[in-house]
Design a protein around this motif. Structure first.
Motif, PDB file in Angstrom:
ATOM      1  N   GLY A   1      -8.923  -2.036   8.342  1.00  0.00           N
ATOM      2  CA  GLY A   1      -7.953  -0.976   8.631  1.00  0.00           C
ATOM      3  C   GLY A   1      -6.677  -1.577   9.191  1.00  0.00           C
ATOM      4  O   GLY A   1      -6.707  -2.293  10.191  1.00  0.00           O
ATOM      5  N   TYR A   2      -5.571  -1.260   8.566  1.00  0.00           N
ATOM      6  CA  TYR A   2      -4.281  -1.856   8.954  1.00  0.00           C
ATOM      7  C   TYR A   2      -3.967  -1.615  10.434  1.00  0.00           C
ATOM      8  O   TYR A   2      -3.383  -2.462  11.100  1.00  0.00           O
ATOM      9  CB  TYR A   2      -3.183  -1.256   8.073  1.00  0.00           C
ATOM     10  N   HIS A   3      -4.393  -0.437  10.937  1.00  0.00           N
ATOM     11  CA  HIS A   3      -4.087  -0.111  12.340  1.00  0.00           C
ATOM     12  C   HIS A   3      -5.328  -0.136  13.235  1.00  0.00           C
ATOM     13  O   HIS A   3      -5.320   0.437  14.321  1.00  0.00           O
ATOM     14  CB  HIS A   3      -3.390   1.246  12.421  1.00  0.00           C
ATOM     15  N   TYR A   4      -6.416  -0.783  12.780  1.00  0.00           N
ATOM     16  CA  TYR A   4      -7.593  -0.958  13.638  1.00  0.00           C
ATOM     17  C   TYR A   4      -7.287  -2.031  14.689  1.00  0.00           C
ATOM     18  O   TYR A   4      -6.493  -2.948  14.436  1.00  0.00           O
ATOM     19  CB  TYR A   4      -8.789  -1.469  12.827  1.00  0.00           C
TER      20      TYR A   4
ATOM     21  N   SER B   1      -5.926   0.739   4.356  1.00  0.00           N
ATOM     22  CA  SER B   1      -4.498   0.983   4.628  1.00  0.00           C
ATOM     23  C   SER B   1      -4.386   2.026   5.741  1.00  0.00           C
ATOM     24  O   SER B   1      -5.027   1.879   6.772  1.00  0.00           O
ATOM     25  CB  SER B   1      -3.750   1.402   3.357  1.00  0.00           C
ATOM     26  N   ASP B   2      -3.635   3.124   5.552  1.00  0.00           N
ATOM     27  CA  ASP B   2      -3.410   4.091   6.636  1.00  0.00           C
ATOM     28  C   ASP B   2      -4.202   5.387   6.449  1.00  0.00           C
ATOM     29  O   ASP B   2      -3.717   6.481   6.785  1.00  0.00           O
ATOM     30  CB  ASP B   2      -1.920   4.392   6.778  1.00  0.00           C
ATOM     31  N   ILE B   3      -5.446   5.265   5.956  1.00  0.00           N
ATOM     32  CA  ILE B   3      -6.351   6.425   5.915  1.00  0.00           C
ATOM     33  C   ILE B   3      -6.500   7.004   7.331  1.00  0.00           C
ATOM     34  O   ILE B   3      -6.605   8.223   7.513  1.00  0.00           O
ATOM     35  CB  ILE B   3      -7.734   5.987   5.373  1.00  0.00           C
TER      36      ILE B   3
ATOM     37  N   GLY C   1       7.871   1.437   6.946  1.00  0.00           N
ATOM     38  CA  GLY C   1       8.520   0.198   7.359  1.00  0.00           C
ATOM     39  C   GLY C   1       7.588  -0.860   7.919  1.00  0.00           C
ATOM     40  O   GLY C   1       7.851  -2.062   7.784  1.00  0.00           O
ATOM     41  N   ASP C   2       6.489  -0.426   8.542  1.00  0.00           N
ATOM     42  CA  ASP C   2       5.561  -1.401   9.123  1.00  0.00           C
ATOM     43  C   ASP C   2       4.715  -2.098   8.056  1.00  0.00           C
ATOM     44  O   ASP C   2       3.955  -3.008   8.365  1.00  0.00           O
ATOM     45  CB  ASP C   2       4.672  -0.750  10.182  1.00  0.00           C
ATOM     46  N   HIS C   3       4.856  -1.671   6.801  1.00  0.00           N
ATOM     47  CA  HIS C   3       4.089  -2.290   5.702  1.00  0.00           C
ATOM     48  C   HIS C   3       4.979  -3.095   4.758  1.00  0.00           C
ATOM     49  O   HIS C   3       4.508  -4.037   4.132  1.00  0.00           O
ATOM     50  CB  HIS C   3       3.329  -1.211   4.912  1.00  0.00           C
ATOM     51  N   ILE C   4       6.271  -2.726   4.674  1.00  0.00           N
ATOM     52  CA  ILE C   4       7.168  -3.417   3.727  1.00  0.00           C
ATOM     53  C   ILE C   4       8.180  -4.336   4.414  1.00  0.00           C
ATOM     54  O   ILE C   4       8.773  -5.183   3.752  1.00  0.00           O
ATOM     55  CB  ILE C   4       7.946  -2.414   2.821  1.00  0.00           C
TER      56      ILE C   4
ATOM     57  N   SER D   1       0.830  -1.223   0.000  1.00  0.00           N
ATOM     58  CA  SER D   1       0.000   0.000   0.000  1.00  0.00           C
ATOM     59  C   SER D   1       0.856   1.262   0.000  1.00  0.00           C
ATOM     60  O   SER D   1       0.495   2.270  -0.610  1.00  0.00           O
ATOM     61  CB  SER D   1      -0.931   0.015   1.214  1.00  0.00           C
ATOM     62  N   HIS D   2       1.966   1.229   0.741  1.00  0.00           N
ATOM     63  CA  HIS D   2       2.904   2.358   0.784  1.00  0.00           C
ATOM     64  C   HIS D   2       4.180   1.875   1.447  1.00  0.00           C
ATOM     65  O   HIS D   2       4.232   0.752   1.954  1.00  0.00           O
ATOM     66  CB  HIS D   2       2.304   3.585   1.485  1.00  0.00           C
ATOM     67  N   PHE D   3       5.226   2.714   1.432  1.00  0.00           N
ATOM     68  CA  PHE D   3       6.569   2.232   1.763  1.00  0.00           C
ATOM     69  C   PHE D   3       6.986   2.426   3.216  1.00  0.00           C
ATOM     70  O   PHE D   3       8.167   2.293   3.533  1.00  0.00           O
ATOM     71  CB  PHE D   3       7.599   2.893   0.827  1.00  0.00           C
TER      72      PHE D   3
HETATM   73 ZN   LIG Z   1       1.169   2.084   8.850  1.00  0.00          ZN
END
Ligand SMILES: [Zn+2]
Length: 325
Positions: A296-299, A250-252, A148-151, A144-146
């Protein structure tokens, strides 16, 4: 002798107790498990089978400027309303797997095994295995984006590829931004880590990754939507199968109790805060119009809920655990 029903029952209970008592007292105490159960949650969207995979949680002292445009006391009040401790923040991480039957896709990869000792993150690999998914069977990894917690989870501890048979798809705008030496050199010293980390993860993958644009189907049932602001190429997704549809945000937002409730709050990690806020309001208006389910990635885990308008913002009501798909 006149044995009533009551005395007969009492007698039977007494002899049962007499028989079972010694066995009970000899049995060893059950040792506490001392650790959490594996974290995964499975559900369906039409014919697609989705699995939320928990990568862990990171807890840290609440920074003064965690939300840049409100006071720390306002953030503390919001944390208290969520029954979370004051002056402390916990962020959770939940990638999602989408199995279409023909292709197995993983959206984002967690923090990876490089995370610091004693921080319970980087659990994607073990929780994926616990869910019955073999990393070798992942066909497509969509990033989704770069951040560090996603890649981070693209790599194993020894620097190999965590998903050796997967095509890796990244937002074209993220690649362009983070892999630019010019952008890295003009970034403030404190912001260089993100550029360095992207280079570590993607070191020998320049010719192997597929760069995608928004509004394209990037995997079966998974369509990218450009949602910039958190990062320049930040991307969310529509998951659809037949007439069924949901969103992967993602991180909306980070924790929805803070940032869906208060969509005007500017998280310190949102690189372009004004653009992130505009994107957030547009995205949640879309989700609320159809009361769509959103991952949600951070839910808080299982990191899926339904969105509706509430007060000056939005409310995310978590899904209930279901014993069936
Ligand atoms: Zn994140």
């Amino acid at each position: 002798m006149n044995i009533t029903r009551r005395t007969a029952l009492a007698g039977a209970a007494a002899s049962a107790a007499a028989l079972t008592l010694p066995a009970t007292s000899l049995r060893a105490a059950a040792p506490p498990a001392g650790k959490q159960a594996p974290g995964f949650y499975r559900y369906k969207v039409g014919d697609l089978e989705l699995t939320q995979i928990h990568d862990g949680a990171r807890t840290f002292p609440l920074p003064d400027s965690f939300v840049k445009n409100v006071s720390k006391e306002d953030v503390n009040k919001a944390l208290e309303s969520l029954f979370m401790p004051r002056d402390q923040m916990t962020i959770t991480f939940s990638p999602v797997a989408v199995n279409s039957g023909s292709k197995l896709t993983l959206i984002d990869t967690g923090n990876g095994p490089q995370a610091q000792a004693n921080v319970p993150v980087g659990l994607l690999a073990s929780n994926l295995a616990a869910s019955g998914i073999d990393a070798k069977n992942v066909d497509i990894v969509v990033i989704s984006h770069f951040h560090g917690d996603h890649i981070g989870g693209l790599r194993t501890a020894d620097g190999g590829l965590a998903f050796p048979n997967a095509e890796i798809k990244v937002p074209a705008a993220e690649w362009a931004f983070w892999m630019s030496d010019e952008n890295m050199n003009k970034a403030p010293e404190a912001a260089r880590g993100g550029f360095m980390n992207a280079r570590r993860v993607f070191k020998d993958l320049a010719d192997k990754v597929t760069k995608y644009e928004g509004d394209k189907e990037v995997a079966p049932g998974v369509t990218a939507i450009a949602t910039p602001g958190h990062t320049p190429g930040h991307t969310s997704f529509v998951i659809s199968s037949g007439s069924n549809k949901m969103l992967v945000q993602s991180d909306i937002t980070n924790h929805p109790g803070l940032f869906a409730t208060n969509p005007g709050w500017h998280l310190v990690f949102d690189m372009d805060a004004a653009q992130a806020e505009a994107t957030r309001r547009k995205f949640f208006d879309m989700a609320a119009a159809d009361k769509l389910r959103v991952a949600g990635y951070h839910y808080p885990f299982p990191a899926v809920g339904n969105v509706e308008k509430a007060g000056n913002g939005y409310r995310v009501t978590p899904v209930m655990w279901s014993p069936t798909l």
